[in-house]
Design a protein around this motif. Structure first.
Motif, short mmCIF file in Angstrom:
data_model
loop_
_atom_site.label_atom_id
_atom_site.label_comp_id
_atom_site.label_asym_id
_atom_site.label_seq_id
_atom_site.Cartn_x
_atom_site.Cartn_y
_atom_site.Cartn_z
N VAL A 219 2.20 -7.49 12.15
CA VAL A 219 0.91 -7.12 12.72
C VAL A 219 1.07 -5.89 13.62
N GLU A 220 2.12 -5.89 14.42
CA GLU A 220 2.36 -4.73 15.30
C GLU A 220 2.56 -3.46 14.48
N LEU A 221 3.32 -3.56 13.41
CA LEU A 221 3.55 -2.39 12.56
C LEU A 221 2.25 -1.90 11.93
N LEU A 222 1.37 -2.85 11.58
CA LEU A 222 0.10 -2.47 10.95
C LEU A 222 -0.90 -1.89 11.95
N LYS A 223 -0.69 -2.14 13.23
CA LYS A 223 -1.58 -1.60 14.26
C LYS A 223 -1.27 -0.14 14.58
N ALA A 224 -0.12 0.33 14.14
CA ALA A 224 0.29 1.70 14.46
C ALA A 224 -0.69 2.71 13.89
N GLU A 225 -0.78 3.84 14.57
CA GLU A 225 -1.65 4.93 14.12
C GLU A 225 -1.28 5.34 12.69
N LYS A 226 0.02 5.51 12.48
CA LYS A 226 0.51 5.85 11.15
C LYS A 226 1.40 4.69 10.70
N VAL A 227 0.96 3.97 9.68
CA VAL A 227 1.66 2.78 9.22
C VAL A 227 2.87 3.17 8.39
N ASP A 228 4.01 2.62 8.76
CA ASP A 228 5.25 2.82 8.01
C ASP A 228 5.32 1.74 6.93
N GLU A 229 4.90 2.11 5.74
CA GLU A 229 4.81 1.14 4.65
C GLU A 229 6.14 0.46 4.36
N ALA A 230 7.20 1.21 4.34
CA ALA A 230 8.52 0.64 4.04
C ALA A 230 8.91 -0.40 5.08
N ALA A 231 8.64 -0.13 6.34
CA ALA A 231 8.97 -1.09 7.40
C ALA A 231 8.14 -2.35 7.28
N VAL A 232 6.85 -2.19 7.00
CA VAL A 232 5.96 -3.35 6.86
C VAL A 232 6.41 -4.21 5.68
N LEU A 233 6.70 -3.57 4.57
CA LEU A 233 7.11 -4.33 3.39
C LEU A 233 8.47 -4.99 3.58
N CYS B 40 -2.64 0.68 2.56
CA CYS B 40 -2.84 0.11 3.90
C CYS B 40 -3.65 -1.18 3.81
N LEU B 41 -4.64 -1.18 2.95
CA LEU B 41 -5.46 -2.38 2.75
C LEU B 41 -4.60 -3.53 2.23
N MET B 42 -3.68 -3.22 1.32
CA MET B 42 -2.79 -4.25 0.79
C MET B 42 -1.87 -4.77 1.89
N CYS B 43 -1.42 -3.88 2.76
CA CYS B 43 -0.56 -4.31 3.87
C CYS B 43 -1.32 -5.21 4.83
N VAL B 44 -2.56 -4.85 5.12
CA VAL B 44 -3.38 -5.67 6.00
C VAL B 44 -3.61 -7.04 5.37
N PHE B 45 -3.86 -7.06 4.06
CA PHE B 45 -4.03 -8.33 3.35
C PHE B 45 -2.76 -9.16 3.43
#
Length: 163
Positions: A87-101, A3-8
């Motif tokens: 950013v919207e995907l990262l704000k989710a309660e449960k982050v969908d890593e595949a979608a963010v990436l 999650c930290l990597m996604c936020v970065f």
């Protein structure tokens, strides 16, 4: 950690979008390549073309180069919207890593295309105009902008014309 990597990644994407599509600055803040935008914009102004003494063939080629601006605008919009989606995907309660990436991949793919188009535009202008003609065109652009003074767009957002 993921999650930290996604936020970065999202922060980096937003920073890149905020900086815009300009060329990377050198130490000291100067751009490495000249901005060609003033030149491709000036060929729409008959007075500027007359002042510069460009041939009809040069003007036609420069106008053609200017037409690629629409593709850039579309890609820049895609980058902005993708970054917002990220950013919207990262704000989710449960982050969908595949979608963010997947969005990260889309954004960086669009940025790569922007860089290619911008590079091709610079190369195209340099193949139409000599270094002296480019320098003179940028000087004429600066002069015209200064004459307008506080009028119009030039006062609100100065064009990037560094060599």
């Amino acid at each position: 950690m993921k999650c930290l990597m996604c936020v970065f990644a999202a922060a980096m994407a937003f920073a890149a979008v905020a900086q815009g599509p300009a060329a990377a600055p050198k130490a000291g803040g100067q751009r490495q390549t000249p901005s060609i935008e003033p030149i491709v914009q000036m060929v729409r102004n008959p007075k500027a073309v007359e002042k510069l003494g460009f041939s009809a063939e040069q003007v036609a080629k420069l106008r053609e180069i200017g037409n690629s601006r629409e593709a850039l605008k579309e890609l820049q919009t895609k980058v902005r919207k993708g970054s917002e989606r990220q950013v919207e995907l990262l704000k989710a309660e449960k982050v969908d890593e595949a979608a963010v990436l997947a969005v990260v991949d889309e954004v960086w793919s669009a940025k790569k295309e922007i860089a290619k188009i911008q590079t091709k535009r610079v190369i195209a202008v340099r193949s139409v105009l000599s270094a002296e003609e480019i320098r003179r065109a940028l000087e004429v652009f600066r002069s015209m902008r200064e004459k307008r003074g506080a009028k119009g767009r030039s006062a609100e957002k100065p064009a990037k014309t560094e060599l």
